[in-house]
Design an enzyme around this catalytic site. Structure first.
Site, PDB file in Angstrom:
ATOM      1  N   LYS A 192       0.845  -1.206   0.000  1.00  0.00           N
ATOM      2  CA  LYS A 192       0.000   0.000   0.000  1.00  0.00           C
ATOM      3  C   LYS A 192       0.877   1.252   0.000  1.00  0.00           C
ATOM      4  CE  LYS A 192      -1.847   2.924   2.836  1.00  0.00           C
ATOM      5  NZ  LYS A 192      -1.899   4.145   2.015  1.00  0.00           N
ATOM      6  N   GLY A 250       2.970   3.974  13.601  1.00  0.00           N
ATOM      7  CA  GLY A 250       3.692   2.750  13.975  1.00  0.00           C
ATOM      8  C   GLY A 250       3.105   2.131  15.247  1.00  0.00           C
ATOM      9  N   GLU A 267       9.987   1.142  10.389  1.00  0.00           N
ATOM     10  CA  GLU A 267      10.978   2.193  10.111  1.00  0.00           C
ATOM     11  C   GLU A 267      10.263   3.510  10.357  1.00  0.00           C
ATOM     12  OE1 GLU A 267      14.014   1.537   9.242  1.00  0.00           O
ATOM     13  OE2 GLU A 267      13.833  -0.562   8.643  1.00  0.00           O
ATOM     14  N   CYS A 301      13.452  10.859   6.745  1.00  0.00           N
ATOM     15  CA  CYS A 301      13.337  10.312   8.100  1.00  0.00           C
ATOM     16  C   CYS A 301      14.633  10.491   8.881  1.00  0.00           C
ATOM     17  CB  CYS A 301      12.906   8.852   8.063  1.00  0.00           C
ATOM     18  SG  CYS A 301      13.896   7.852   6.965  1.00  0.00           S
ATOM     19  N   GLU A 399       9.415  15.520  15.422  1.00  0.00           N
ATOM     20  CA  GLU A 399       9.804  15.416  14.020  1.00  0.00           C
ATOM     21  C   GLU A 399       8.931  16.354  13.186  1.00  0.00           C
ATOM     22  OE1 GLU A 399       8.993  11.825  11.769  1.00  0.00           O
ATOM     23  OE2 GLU A 399      11.026  11.889  10.968  1.00  0.00           O
TER      24      GLU A 399
HETATM   25  P1  NAP Z   1       1.998   8.205   8.158  1.00  0.00           P
HETATM   26  O1  NAP Z   1       0.707   8.845   8.457  1.00  0.00           O
HETATM   27  O2  NAP Z   1       2.668   7.418   9.197  1.00  0.00           O
HETATM   28  O3  NAP Z   1       1.785   7.321   6.845  1.00  0.00           O
HETATM   29  C1  NAP Z   1       2.677   6.326   6.377  1.00  0.00           C
HETATM   30  C2  NAP Z   1       1.863   5.233   5.715  1.00  0.00           C
HETATM   31  O4  NAP Z   1       1.000   4.617   6.665  1.00  0.00           O
HETATM   32  C3  NAP Z   1       0.954   5.737   4.612  1.00  0.00           C
HETATM   33  O5  NAP Z   1       0.848   4.772   3.592  1.00  0.00           O
HETATM   34  C4  NAP Z   1      -0.347   5.890   5.354  1.00  0.00           C
HETATM   35  O6  NAP Z   1      -1.479   5.963   4.574  1.00  0.00           O
HETATM   36  C5  NAP Z   1      -0.350   4.685   6.229  1.00  0.00           C
HETATM   37  N1  NAP Z   1      -1.242   4.773   7.366  1.00  0.00           N
HETATM   38  C6  NAP Z   1      -1.720   5.881   7.982  1.00  0.00           C
HETATM   39  N2  NAP Z   1      -2.538   5.543   9.004  1.00  0.00           N
HETATM   40  C7  NAP Z   1      -2.592   4.194   9.035  1.00  0.00           C
HETATM   41  C8  NAP Z   1      -3.267   3.250   9.852  1.00  0.00           C
HETATM   42  N3  NAP Z   1      -4.044   3.638  10.862  1.00  0.00           N
HETATM   43  N4  NAP Z   1      -3.095   1.939   9.610  1.00  0.00           N
HETATM   44  C9  NAP Z   1      -2.301   1.541   8.594  1.00  0.00           C
HETATM   45  N5  NAP Z   1      -1.638   2.379   7.788  1.00  0.00           N
HETATM   46  C10 NAP Z   1      -1.775   3.702   7.993  1.00  0.00           C
HETATM   47  O7  NAP Z   1       2.987   9.279   7.636  1.00  0.00           O
HETATM   48  P2  NAP Z   1       2.604  10.459   6.646  1.00  0.00           P
HETATM   49  O8  NAP Z   1       1.237  10.997   6.900  1.00  0.00           O
HETATM   50  O9  NAP Z   1       2.889   9.974   5.288  1.00  0.00           O
HETATM   51  O10 NAP Z   1       3.652  11.515   7.126  1.00  0.00           O
HETATM   52  C11 NAP Z   1       3.505  12.062   8.442  1.00  0.00           C
HETATM   53  C12 NAP Z   1       4.733  11.823   9.252  1.00  0.00           C
HETATM   54  O11 NAP Z   1       5.282  10.499   9.093  1.00  0.00           O
HETATM   55  C13 NAP Z   1       5.890  12.689   8.855  1.00  0.00           C
HETATM   56  O12 NAP Z   1       5.766  14.020   9.266  1.00  0.00           O
HETATM   57  C14 NAP Z   1       7.012  11.951   9.507  1.00  0.00           C
HETATM   58  O13 NAP Z   1       7.004  12.193  10.881  1.00  0.00           O
HETATM   59  C15 NAP Z   1       6.668  10.511   9.277  1.00  0.00           C
HETATM   60  N6  NAP Z   1       7.350   9.901   8.126  1.00  0.00           N
HETATM   61  C16 NAP Z   1       8.458   9.121   8.340  1.00  0.00           C
HETATM   62  C17 NAP Z   1       9.105   8.521   7.285  1.00  0.00           C
HETATM   63  C18 NAP Z   1      10.293   7.619   7.462  1.00  0.00           C
HETATM   64  O14 NAP Z   1      10.910   7.240   6.462  1.00  0.00           O
HETATM   65  N7  NAP Z   1      10.667   7.205   8.649  1.00  0.00           N
HETATM   66  C19 NAP Z   1       8.634   8.720   6.007  1.00  0.00           C
HETATM   67  C20 NAP Z   1       7.515   9.507   5.803  1.00  0.00           C
HETATM   68  C21 NAP Z   1       6.876  10.070   6.870  1.00  0.00           C
HETATM   69  P3  NAP Z   1      -1.961   7.425   4.085  1.00  0.00           P
HETATM   70  O15 NAP Z   1      -1.202   7.611   2.870  1.00  0.00           O
HETATM   71  O16 NAP Z   1      -3.378   7.375   3.905  1.00  0.00           O
HETATM   72  O17 NAP Z   1      -1.621   8.402   5.167  1.00  0.00           O
END
Ligand code: NAP
Ligand code: MG
Length: 503
Positions: A192, A250, A267, A301, A399
């Site tokens: 996904k 996470g 991650e 990240c 972050e």
């Molecule tokens: P996120 O909300 O954690 O999303 C990452 C992935 O998880 C996306 O595919 C997301 O879908 C999915 N997801 C969201 N809620 C979920 C749930 N309840 N159950 C299962 N999957 C779910 O991150 P983001 O919104 O893309 O970015 C927000 C923050 O994430 C950033 O500001 C940063 O802190 C962190 N981030 C970290 C990394 C890294 O490499 N460590 C990379 C990107 C972002 P959707 O697309 O619908 O949200």
């Protein structure tokens, strides 16, 4: 200028205003959502919709998982040799290299990242598939010296169906980091992508059949995290979840996966320290501080978002960084001289903007401090540097995931280490000095999974990637990445033909 960008067709097409429609890829077929629902995908530099993508609901997720389950349990995949899986991965890598210019342009348009960075990403995607293609037939077990007249050994077997959830900052690269080792191990996958950036993974799905993947081995479904992602995590037929994203999500994933006791690898984000001692090479250090935080608009990240500078060079260092940061070229993602494009989405732009406002109350602004005013459209944010930041400030603890640096002064090695490790995260850290004794002492003291000395950010497919503390658990890349998709089966073969004689 890299020729891959100028030679091929896709770059000649001007980005059209007409949005294309994408389906999901399930069991070797392109399918709509069962309710016909779609969601829009944007170009963050124009704020225009560039695509509509089928939104998978829980019934669609079930269909994809069922296909992956069937492909794992029966059909040709379980009989496919490790050599054959390797060859399929090499063919996929070839496809990616042949289409690198198109993929880089699509990635750049959809994420806002500079095209030159997107080209590096796509080359890494191909390398990742090649790496795991090569590793596929090097998975071996052990023979164990048990104290018995017996043969004891281990078999390494695929975990099963892997649910893989990825973020928007390196879309196709994150897909490769997950799909390549899973396939090499013999797993099947349901991937996904992030709702903001599904397009390159869907292009990849278009080649799976052609390069030899049987139906159901790799499925790509799109939709929102709260629905599509959550349904994948909860599904009882999924054996393992591999997740990259925020710590907040996470934690939700670990809780949900507990109900079916899935294996989980995470991650997550970071608040990584980038430490500069007074004896560091000056030019390299100033560049390294900026590169560590402003590459990919700071949406990294492992971003070096806490810049720790030894007091004796502190003022001069802040000045030099500021001077250079003001000259960073912001521009349209497809501009070859662009060094920073727009942030990925309106939501991320607002989130980063709100942290900048918080920072203005917590510290002093050296550079940037808000929207890049020269653009009438697009989610452009200035490279922003705060200084005299306390490590207890929110901008130093949380972050931000954007181009916002917090510069913090320190006195001596012990204080640098203390501040560096004073964070809930532990993904990455870097140290700059010419003193090798100091460098290695600091390396050993860091509580983080990825360490750089006199650099920050280079990442190689051969080396493990992952965090300590709240940056997650499990490792991707290298042989460690393959381990995450393997079970260990222990076998005892009795060679003693006499009865046990116990009863
Ligand atoms: P996120 O909300 O954690 O999303 C990452 C992935 O998880 C996306 O595919 C997301 O879908 C999915 N997801 C969201 N809620 C979920 C749930 N309840 N159950 C299962 N999957 C779910 O991150 P983001 O919104 O893309 O970015 C927000 C923050 O994430 C950033 O500001 C940063 O802190 C962190 N981030 C970290 C990394 C890294 O490499 N460590 C990379 C990107 C972002 P959707 O697309 O619908 O949200
Ligand atoms: Mg989301």
């Amino acid at each position: 200028m890299p020729s891959s960008h100028t030679k091929r067709g896709p770059t000649k097409r001007r980005p059209t205003t007409e949005a294309s429609t994408y389906k999901n890829y399930v069991n070797g077929q392109w399918v709509d959502s069962s309710t016909g629902e779609t969601f829009p995908v944007y170009d963050p530099s124009t704020e225009q919709i560039i695509a509509h993508v089928a939104a998978a609901n829980s019934a669609d997720v079930d269909r994809a998982v069922t296909a992956a389950r069937a492909a794992f349990d029966s059909g040709p995949w379980p009989q496919t040799t490790a050599q054959d899986r390797g060859r399929i991965l090499f063919k996929l890598a070839d496809k990616i290299r042949q289409n690198a210019a198109m993929l880089a342009e699509l990635e750049s348009r959809n994420t806002g990242k500079p095209i030159v960075e997107a080209e590096f990403d796509i080359a890494d995607v191909a390398t990742c598939f090649e790496y795991y293609g090569g590793l596929a037939n090097k998975v071996t077990g052990n023979v164990l010296p048990v104290p018995a007249n017996a043969l004891s050994f281990t078999l390494r077997e695929p975990v099963g169906v892997a649910g893989q959830i990825i973020p928007w900052n390196y879309p196709l690269l994150m897909a490769a980091w997950k799909v390549a080792p899973a396939v090499a191990a013999g797993c099947t996958c349901v991937l996904k992508p992030a709702e903001q950036t599904p397009l390159t993974a869907l292009r990849l799905a278009g080649w799976l059949d052609e390069v030899g993947f049987p139906p159901g081995v790799v499925n790509v479904i799109n939709g929102l995290g709260e629905t599509t992602g959550a349904a994948l995590v909860a599904h009882p037929a999924v054996d393992k979840i591999a997740f990259t994203g925020s710590a907040a999500v996470g934690k939700l994933i670990v809780k949900s996966a507990a109900d079916t006791l899935k294996r989980v690898s995470l991650e997550l984000g970071g608040k990584s320290p980038n430490i500069f001692f007074a004896d560091a090479d000056w030019e390299a250090a100033v560049d390294g501080a900026l590169f560590g935080i402003f590459i990919n608009q700071g949406e990294v990240c492992s971003a070096g978002s806490r810049i720790l500078v030894e007091r004796s060079i502190y003022s001069k260092f802040v000045e030099a960084m500021t001077e250079k940061a003001k000259r960073i070229k912001l521009g349209p993602p497809l501009g070859r001289d662009t060094k920073m494009g727009p942030l990925v989405s309106k939501a991320q732009y607002e989130r980063v903007g709100s942290y900048i406002e918080i920072g203005k109350k917590e510290a002093k602004v050296a550079a940037g401090g808000g929207r890049a005013q020269q653009f009438s459209k697009g989610y452009y944010m200035q490279p922003t540097i705060f200084y005299d930041v306390q490590n207890s400030a929110r901008i130093a603890r949380e972050e931000i995931f954007g181009p916002v640096a917090s510069v913090i002064p320190f006195d001596g090695e012990q204080e640098a280490i203390r501040i560096a490790n004073d964070t809930p995260y532990g993904l990455a850290a870097a140290v700059w000095t010419r003193d090798i004794f100091k460098a290695f002492r600091v390396v050993k003291s860091f509580r983080a999974g990825v360490i750089w000395v006199n650099h920050m950010q280079p990442t190689y497919i051969e080396a493990p990637w992952g965090g300590y503390k709240q940056s997650g658990f499990g490792r991707e890349l290298g042989p460690w990445g393959l381990e995450e998709y393997l079970e260990t089966k222990q076998v005892f073969v009795n060679l003693d033909e006499t009865p046990i004689g116990w009863y």
